[in-house]
Each structure stands twice: as structure tokens, then as C-alpha cells.
Design an enzyme around this catalytic site. Structure first.
Site, PDB file in Angstrom:
ATOM      1  N   ASP A  34       0.829  -1.203   0.000  1.00 54.84           N
ATOM      2  CA  ASP A  34       0.000   0.000   0.000  1.00 54.84           C
ATOM      3  C   ASP A  34       0.867   1.257   0.000  1.00 54.84           C
ATOM      4  OD1 ASP A  34      -2.169  -1.626   0.069  1.00 54.84           O
ATOM      5  OD2 ASP A  34      -2.676  -1.275   2.178  1.00 54.84           O
ATOM      6  N   SER A  83     -36.739  -3.729 -17.252  1.00 60.94           N
ATOM      7  CA  SER A  83     -36.682  -4.631 -16.095  1.00 60.94           C
ATOM      8  C   SER A  83     -36.960  -6.053 -16.568  1.00 60.94           C
ATOM      9  CB  SER A  83     -37.719  -4.204 -15.057  1.00 60.94           C
ATOM     10  OG  SER A  83     -39.000  -4.172 -15.645  1.00 60.94           O
ATOM     11  N   LEU A  84     -36.590  -7.020 -15.747  1.00 65.16           N
ATOM     12  CA  LEU A  84     -36.829  -8.425 -16.075  1.00 65.16           C
ATOM     13  C   LEU A  84     -38.113  -8.906 -15.422  1.00 65.16           C
ATOM     14  CD1 LEU A  84     -33.264  -9.963 -15.586  1.00 65.16           C
ATOM     15  CD2 LEU A  84     -34.304  -9.159 -17.690  1.00 65.16           C
ATOM     16  N   GLU A 113     -26.618 -16.094 -13.941  1.00 58.51           N
ATOM     17  CA  GLU A 113     -25.831 -15.084 -13.239  1.00 58.51           C
ATOM     18  C   GLU A 113     -26.463 -14.796 -11.882  1.00 58.51           C
ATOM     19  OE1 GLU A 113     -24.499 -12.269 -16.969  1.00 58.51           O
ATOM     20  OE2 GLU A 113     -26.518 -12.027 -16.173  1.00 58.51           O
ATOM     21  N   LYS A 115     -28.090 -12.330  -9.166  1.00 56.46           N
ATOM     22  CA  LYS A 115     -28.893 -11.099  -9.225  1.00 56.46           C
ATOM     23  C   LYS A 115     -28.427 -10.211  -8.059  1.00 56.46           C
ATOM     24  CE  LYS A 115     -33.619  -9.476  -9.759  1.00 56.46           C
ATOM     25  NZ  LYS A 115     -33.508  -8.351  -8.820  1.00 56.46           N
ATOM     26  N   ASP A 117     -27.888  -7.316  -5.483  1.00 55.66           N
ATOM     27  CA  ASP A 117     -28.843  -6.430  -4.820  1.00 55.66           C
ATOM     28  C   ASP A 117     -28.189  -5.060  -4.645  1.00 55.66           C
ATOM     29  OD1 ASP A 117     -31.255  -5.796  -3.792  1.00 55.66           O
ATOM     30  OD2 ASP A 117     -30.931  -6.677  -1.819  1.00 55.66           O
ATOM     31  N   ARG A 136     -30.316   3.660 -13.820  1.00 50.45           N
ATOM     32  CA  ARG A 136     -31.430   3.080 -14.562  1.00 50.45           C
ATOM     33  C   ARG A 136     -32.604   4.045 -14.681  1.00 50.45           C
ATOM     34  NH1 ARG A 136     -36.272   0.671 -14.010  1.00 50.45           N
ATOM     35  NH2 ARG A 136     -36.764  -0.964 -15.511  1.00 50.45           N
ATOM     36  N   TYR A 224     -21.437  -6.570 -16.669  1.00 50.60           N
ATOM     37  CA  TYR A 224     -21.654  -7.834 -17.386  1.00 50.60           C
ATOM     38  C   TYR A 224     -22.548  -7.744 -18.622  1.00 50.60           C
ATOM     39  CZ  TYR A 224     -25.451  -7.256 -14.044  1.00 50.60           C
ATOM     40  OH  TYR A 224     -26.464  -6.722 -13.286  1.00 50.60           O
ATOM     41  N   LYS A 315     -36.247 -15.205  -8.016  1.00 48.47           N
ATOM     42  CA  LYS A 315     -35.947 -14.546  -6.744  1.00 48.47           C
ATOM     43  C   LYS A 315     -36.114 -15.532  -5.595  1.00 48.47           C
ATOM     44  CE  LYS A 315     -36.401 -10.165  -6.549  1.00 48.47           C
ATOM     45  NZ  LYS A 315     -36.863  -8.772  -6.361  1.00 48.47           N
ATOM     46  N   CYS A 409     -66.696   4.744  -0.896  1.00 51.58           N
ATOM     47  CA  CYS A 409     -65.359   5.270  -1.195  1.00 51.58           C
ATOM     48  C   CYS A 409     -64.893   6.140  -0.021  1.00 51.58           C
ATOM     49  CB  CYS A 409     -65.380   6.095  -2.478  1.00 51.58           C
ATOM     50  SG  CYS A 409     -63.819   6.939  -2.827  1.00 51.58           S
ATOM     51  N   CYS A 412     -64.697  10.036  -1.519  1.00 53.97           N
ATOM     52  CA  CYS A 412     -65.838  10.829  -2.011  1.00 53.97           C
ATOM     53  C   CYS A 412     -67.184  10.296  -1.545  1.00 53.97           C
ATOM     54  CB  CYS A 412     -65.801  10.912  -3.538  1.00 53.97           C
ATOM     55  SG  CYS A 412     -66.163   9.344  -4.374  1.00 53.97           S
ATOM     56  N   CYS A 427     -64.402   2.575  -7.091  1.00 53.96           N
ATOM     57  CA  CYS A 427     -65.236   3.766  -6.943  1.00 53.96           C
ATOM     58  C   CYS A 427     -65.608   4.224  -8.347  1.00 53.96           C
ATOM     59  CB  CYS A 427     -64.465   4.862  -6.204  1.00 53.96           C
ATOM     60  SG  CYS A 427     -65.296   6.467  -6.273  1.00 53.96           S
ATOM     61  N   CYS A 433     -63.908  12.157  -7.903  1.00 57.41           N
ATOM     62  CA  CYS A 433     -63.206  11.585  -6.749  1.00 57.41           C
ATOM     63  C   CYS A 433     -61.761  12.088  -6.782  1.00 57.41           C
ATOM     64  CB  CYS A 433     -63.253  10.053  -6.823  1.00 57.41           C
ATOM     65  SG  CYS A 433     -62.490   9.225  -5.418  1.00 57.41           S
TER      66      CYS A 433
END
Length: 670
Positions: A34, A83-84, A113, A115, A117, A136, A224, A315, A409, A412, A427, A433
Site C-alpha cells: 500500500d 426490467s426483467l 448469473e 442477481k 442487490d 437506470r 456484465y 428470486k 369510497c 368521495c 369507486c 373523486c
């Protein structure tokens, strides 16, 4: 030191430091101490100070940060960042693979691959030098955060090897868990609140105005996805390996971060391995991504309106927590849909504190038989939106009152309706409304609709609260004097808003139709209706049967369209929008005809004079229909180079006419 000597030494130091950076941050294999590295960097910084004309943008000294950005510029993506489609079900992965095998020609290979986060990023390189980094955003445009991305040591500022002149590479920027923990320890020592989770912290860090702080936090990345240079390789996996040779930090195949397989068994093995081993990673992942490897087959499979058909994300099952249900509120959406929302005792889940959770509809409430102060189980659906997934009945107070779904509702007071076959209550008061009124205006100005520059949800809220607008037509009556009196509205902002409204008068009819917010009329349906009927007047006067006869328009859509135009309030709104100068007819195209009316085409292969998309536009402009796969109903196949042999064989077996590019042009000109 003379100029030539200084320039030569600076370039030598840049190259040497870049090599050491790559060895340390990409290969995790440092070759000097270093201290020695710091001495090289210090020498470079000193020379750049003495000879500022040689302080190049790709110098590693730029990584220390120091740029102050007051506002991040919005940049439109050259290649949309779609998006996928997501799933938690292995059965749905199997269904996806079976589906694409029917469409794509030839044997399929898949790339699996991790995913990551983190924060999706697109980085542009010109002549081997990092020139722009964009988030994005909404997929169509994002924020230019180049100065902050330059500080990330694993992102190369200058490439090596035989790289393309111009291209974009995409990937994920994330917070390593060790760096994240160290940052939180530091904040605790200073008496500051700790950050909730690495993903949100990475996103927040990249939006900091001071790049020096960004540089200090130690963000990392894996890159990637290469765009604009696919001619360099035949498939995604091969392109990723090539990007590694150019100097990018790519997912290492030897660590099983990326793998190429040729079967559903290979896909499942990758999913199962990382579901078991993900906790051992030095960063967070929330699933795996599966892509078709071959670029030709990717092009053949194409896209839906929201995502590529050739990729899907699996996921992992989410974390679950138990907490107490305190009360239920009801939200009114743009279309009038009523969504019950549970108010909970705050509970920590997936790195964030959860206080509210969606209950979706009355059936969901009934399914769980919810009572006041029930102990409920909460998960994060898609890792984002919390939802109630069950009740701990053993903890229920036998005297607790049951929650009943509302009948009026909450905004309203209108009596709610529920159509047979529908999951949600609605509604019906869509013209008076308040949430529906505001929601329709926000939809109207959206990027995929009228795309009114200078006008966002906050400004709509302000205009609505001040009584200046009640519907989208009111926008076109706004004046400069009205706008300049509003809080936080400067002269430039007022002028930009008015210019944005003026420009929206040129938006084509199909987007105006989508902007009206007719229930079930999304982007794709709006395009089909606009193309078939040519004008809003023709749609307004069409019968339900005439609407159903349009390709892919079903009974539910037809009934919704008919119902919309049966309301006098909607007709009055449309008349005002017409008076404002909006486009309510399809602009005539010079080269259109009905020569191909009733004929269906499959376009496959690579062409000389046209791209595949250009050929498809010509087919539709002349009355034809594009289909994705060959069947007995296919009339023509337009075959280019590299068309898959099995497609060619199937077309021959079914006696379908096969056209070359030139044959197709002759057909159009005949």
C-alpha cells in the site's frame, strides 16, 4: 522537468497505477505494498498539479473525488434499461424455458448469473475512456452520476486491448458487506443513525453531491452487459469474458458467479447452489438471472412492452416477520381501484422498518379472516412491497372485532362496485373523486403518454390543491400569471411548463389515446386501436362488436372503451383537448397501403438493406401482421442470412412461401 518528459512520466504512472488498481480491486491479487502504491499516486498528483495540461480525465488521481454536483442531469438511454420478469416459482422457470424453445430456432444455451442487490448502472466508453455513467431511472432515462462512478476503483477509467470505439456496459454497483458494516460502526461512534441496508445505502451514496464522500465509502461493482458492440461475440457469455479482457471487473466463472448451461437441469442446479450458499457471499444477492446466450436467438425472441422474452429472474424466498395488525386504511387508485392497506406495529424486515403492508383486495382480507390486533406474518413481495401472508391464530383474542371491507369510497363517499370476475372493488365516480382526478392527470402527463416536460406529480398536486386544475384539459388553460404566483415556481420553471404543454400538442394519436387513461387501454392496446380506427372519432362511434373484431381486443377491453365514451363528462373532456390542439387522428404515412392485408409474416435472419425491425414496420404499414413462430397460418417467411435451419425446414414442410429481402421488396412494389 520539460513538458515532453512530464507528459511521458505522467502517462507511464497512469498505466502503472491502473495495472496495480486492476490487480488489487479486480483480481484481488496485489503486487506492491500500500505504501509503494501511495507513493506512485502522490508522484502522479504532484506532476498533474505542476503540468495541469496533462491531467487527463482517465487519470487514477480522479478517483479520490472532490467534484461537487448541485443537480444530476437527466439523460435519455440509447438502449432502454428494461426490467426483467420475476418469479419465485421453479415451475414458472420451466414454463419459461418451454415457451422460448417453441419460438427460438435451434438448440438453446443459457447463461446463469447472480442477481446483485445493488444499483443498476449503464457506463459509456468512447475510444476506451469512461465518458458517462447513468442510473437506470425509469428505464427510459436516468441521472448522470459520472463524477461519482469515477471514484469506484473496480470501474476502469481507461480500457486495454482491442475494444470497440463506442459502446455501453451495464452492471450493478453495490455495497460490500464489510464496508457497509464499517460505515455503520463509524456512524454509531459519531452518534449518528445507522443505515438500514446495503442496497439503499449504495443508491443514496451514488446520489451524494460530494464525490469525495462517495470515494471514501468503498462501493464495488460487477459489469456484465455490453450494448452496441455485439458483433464482437456471438453470445452474452462470450461477450462478458471479452469485457474482462478489456479491463472490466466481471463475474468470475471460477467462483460460479456466472455459468453457461444447456438444460433446465443446469439452470436448476445453479439456482439451488446459490440458494444454499448466498449467505457466504461478501455482498447481497436476491436471486439469479437466466438469459438465452446466443444474440441471434435473443433477437428472434424479442421483447414484450416491459421486458425481454429471452431473460427471466428467479428470486429467492423472502424473509418473514411477525407483528401486530393495528388497523386498515383504504387507498383509491387512478382507476378507482380500492386497495386495503394494513397498519402494523413497526417491525424490522429485509433491512428496513415495515409499518404498512398491502392486503390487495377484499378476497385477501376474507381469506385471512383478519381481526383487530391479530398477530400477522409479513413478507416483502418482490423484496420491495411488504404484504401480509398469514395469521398466527393461536395468538388471537377471542373477543377481537373482525375487519369488514368498506362499502363507500373513503374519499368521495360513492357506493363501491365490483364487477363479476374482478378481484377489486372500484369507486365509479371517476370525474369527481379527488385521488382519481389527480391520478388521471399524473397518468396523462407521464413519459409514455403526453410526456409534458417541466410537470411532475408534485406540481400536479400543487395545481390541484390551488384549484387551478381538475382534469387534464385544464392544463392547457394555464397561464404564466397563474403559475408564477405559486410557491416554488420561478419564472424559468413556469416557462418550461408552458413550453412542455405546447410541445405535447405534437404527441402522436396513439399516445394521446393511452394518456386518456381508459381502463384496460395500455400502451399496446392503444397502438392497436389507433392503427385500426385511425381517429378517436372512429373509436368513439365503434360498436362493442366492431371493437372486439380488432386483433387482440377482447370483450372486457371493448366494454371498457364503450363505457368510457358513453359518459358525457368524458366527451366534454375530449372536446376541450381537441380545442387545445392535441392529435386525435393518426398521421398519414406516405408509404402505407393494404397490399399485405390479411397476410402474416415471420422475419428471421440478418438482412443487408433493412434491419429486422424496419422490415416489420414495412409489413405493418402495408396491412400485414408480424408473428413470432411458423405455423400453418403463416403466409410468408422473410429469410435472411443465418436463419436457423429448423425454421427453414419447418417452413418448407408446411409449403410456406419463403422470400428473400429482394423478393419482399418486389412484392411490395408489384
Amino acid at each position: 522537468m520539460e513538458l515532453n518528459q512530464a507528459k511521458e512520466r505522467i502517462e507511464q504512472l497512469i498505466e502503472e497505477i491502473n495495472v496495480h488498481n486492476y490487480k488489487y480491486y479486480v483480481e484481488s491479487n496485489p503486487s506492491i505494498s500500500d505504501y509503494d502504491f501511495d507513493m506512485l499516486l502522490k508522484e502522479l498528483e504532484t506532476l498533474e498539479t505542476q503540468f495541469p495540461e496533462f491531467a487527463f480525465d482517465y487519470s487514477p488521481s480522479k478517483r479520490v473525488g472532490g467534484d461537487i454536483t448541485k443537480k444530476f442531469e437527466t439523460v435519455k438511454h440509447v438502449y432502454p434499461m428494461l426490467s426483467l420478469s420475476n418469479t419465485y416459482s421453479e415451475d414458472e422457470i420451466i414454463d419459461w424455458e418451454n415457451r422460448i424453445k417453441k419460438i427460438a430456432d435451434g438448440d438453446l444455451e443459457y447463461v446463469c448469473e447472480l442477481k446483485y442487490d445493488g444499483v443498476a448502472i449503464g457506463i459509456r466508453y468512447d475510444n476506451g475512456v469512461l465518458s458517462q455513467a447513468v442510473t437506470r431511472g425509469d428505464g427510459t432515462q436516468g441521472e448522470n452520476i459520472t463524477s461519482n462512478v469515477r471514484t469506484i476503483k473496480s470501474v476502469p477509467l481507461k480500457l486495454k486491448g482491442n475494444y470497440p470505439d463506442t459502446f455501453e456496459i451495464r452492471g450493478e454497483i453495490f455495497f460490500p458487506l464489510e464496508k457497509f458494516a464499517a460505515l455503520n460502526r463509524e456512524r454509531e461512534d459519531l452518534g449518528e443513525s445507522v443505515f438500514a441496508n446495503p442496497r439503499n445505502s449504495a443508491s443514496g451514496t451514488l446520489k451524494l453531491q460530494d464525490s469525495k464522500i462517495v470515494a471514501s465509502r468503498g462501493l464495488d461493482s460487477y459489469l456484465y452487459g455490453v450494448y452496441g458492440a455485439t458483433q464482437f461475440a456471438e453470445g452474452h457469455y462470450e461477450m462478458v469474458q471479452l469485457a474482462g479482457a478489456w479491463g472490466f471487473k466481471i463475474p468470475p466463472a471460477e467462483k460460479r458467479f456466472i455459468a453457461k448451461v444447456n438444460s433446465i437441469e443446469g439452470i436448476m442446479a445453479f439456482i439451488h447452489y446459490w440458494d444454499e450458499h448466498r449467505k457466504q457471499l461478501p455482498f447481497e444477492i436476491d436471486g439469479v438471472v437466466i438469459k438465452v446466450n446466443n444474440y441471434r436467438q435473443q433477437e428472434e425472441l424479442g421483447f414484450t412492452a416491459k421486458s425481454p422474452r429471452w431473460a427471466i429472474a428467479y428470486k429467492f424466498k423472502t424473509e418473514r416477520a411477525e407483528t401486530t395488525l393495528l388497523s386498515i386504511n383504504y387507498q383509491v387508485g387512478r382507476t378507482g381501484a380500492i386497495t386495503p392497506v394494513a397498519n402494523l406495529t413497526p417491525v424490522h424486515l429485509g433491512g428496513t422498518t415495515v409499518k404498512r403492508a398491502s392486503l390487495h383486495n377484499s378476497d385477501q382480507m376474507e381469506k385471512f379472516d383478519l381481526h383487530v390486533n391479530d398477530a400477522v406474518f409479513v413478507e416483502k413481495g418482490g423484496e420491495i412491497i411488504p404484504k401480509i401472508v398469514g395469521v398466527n391464530i393461536e395468538k388471537r383474542d377471542p373477543n377481537a372485532l373482525k375487519f369488514e371491507f368498506i362499502h363507500q369510497c373513503p374519499e368521495c363517499g360513492s357506493e363501491l362496485v365490483r364487477t363479476e370476475g374482478e378481484a377489486q372493488h372500484f369507486c365509479p365516480n371517476d370525474v369527481a373523486c379527488p385521488p382519481q382526478m389527480k391520478g388521471k392527470i399524473e397518468h396523462f402527463i407521464g413519459r409514455k403518454a403526453m410526456d409534458v416536460d417541466g410537470l411532475g406529480a408534485e406540481t400536479v398536486q400543487l395545481l390541484f390543491d390551488k384549484g387551478l386544475i381538475k382534469n387534464s384539459a385544464d392544463l392547457y388553460d394555464l397561464t404564466f400569471d397563474q403559475l408564477i404566483d405559486l410557491d416554488r415556481m420561478a419564472e424559468k420553471s413556469a416557462n418550461n411548463l408552458l413550453l412542455g404543454l405546447k410541445a405535447s400538442r405534437e404527441v402522436p394519436f396513439e399516445r394521446v389515446l393511452f394518456a386518456l387513461g381508459i381502463r384496460y387501454v395500455g400502451e399496446t392496446v392503444a397502438k392497436k386501436l389507433a392503427k385500426h380506427f385511425k381517429s378517436l372519432e372512429n373509436i368513439r362511434t365503434a360498436t362493442e362488436l366492431e371493437l372486439i373484431l380488432v386483433d387482440e381486443i377482447g370483450e372486457r377491453i371493448a366494454q371498457s372503451v364503450r363505457s368510457y365514451f358513453d359518459k358525457p363528462e368524458h366527451l366534454e373532456l375530449i372536446n376541450r383537448l381537441k380545442m387545445a390542439g392535441l392529435q386525435f387522428e393518426t398521421a398519414a404515412k406516405e408509404a402505407t397501403s393494404d397490399k399485405l392485408e390479411g397476410k402474416s409474416f415471420v422475419v428471421s435472419g440478418v438482412f443487408t438493406s433493412f434491419s429486422r425491425d424496419e422490415l416489420k414496420v414495412l409489413i405493418e404499414d402495408n396491412g400485414g401482421k408480424n408473428v413470432s413462430s411458423i405455423s400453418k397460418k403463416t403466409d410468408f417467411v422473410i429469410a435472411g442470412e443465418n436463419m436457423g435451419p429448423s425454421k427453414l425446414q419447418k417452413a418448407t414442410e408446411l409449403n410456406i412461401t419463403i422470400l428473400s429481402e429482394d423478393d419482399f421488396i418486389k412484392l411490395l412494389n408489384s
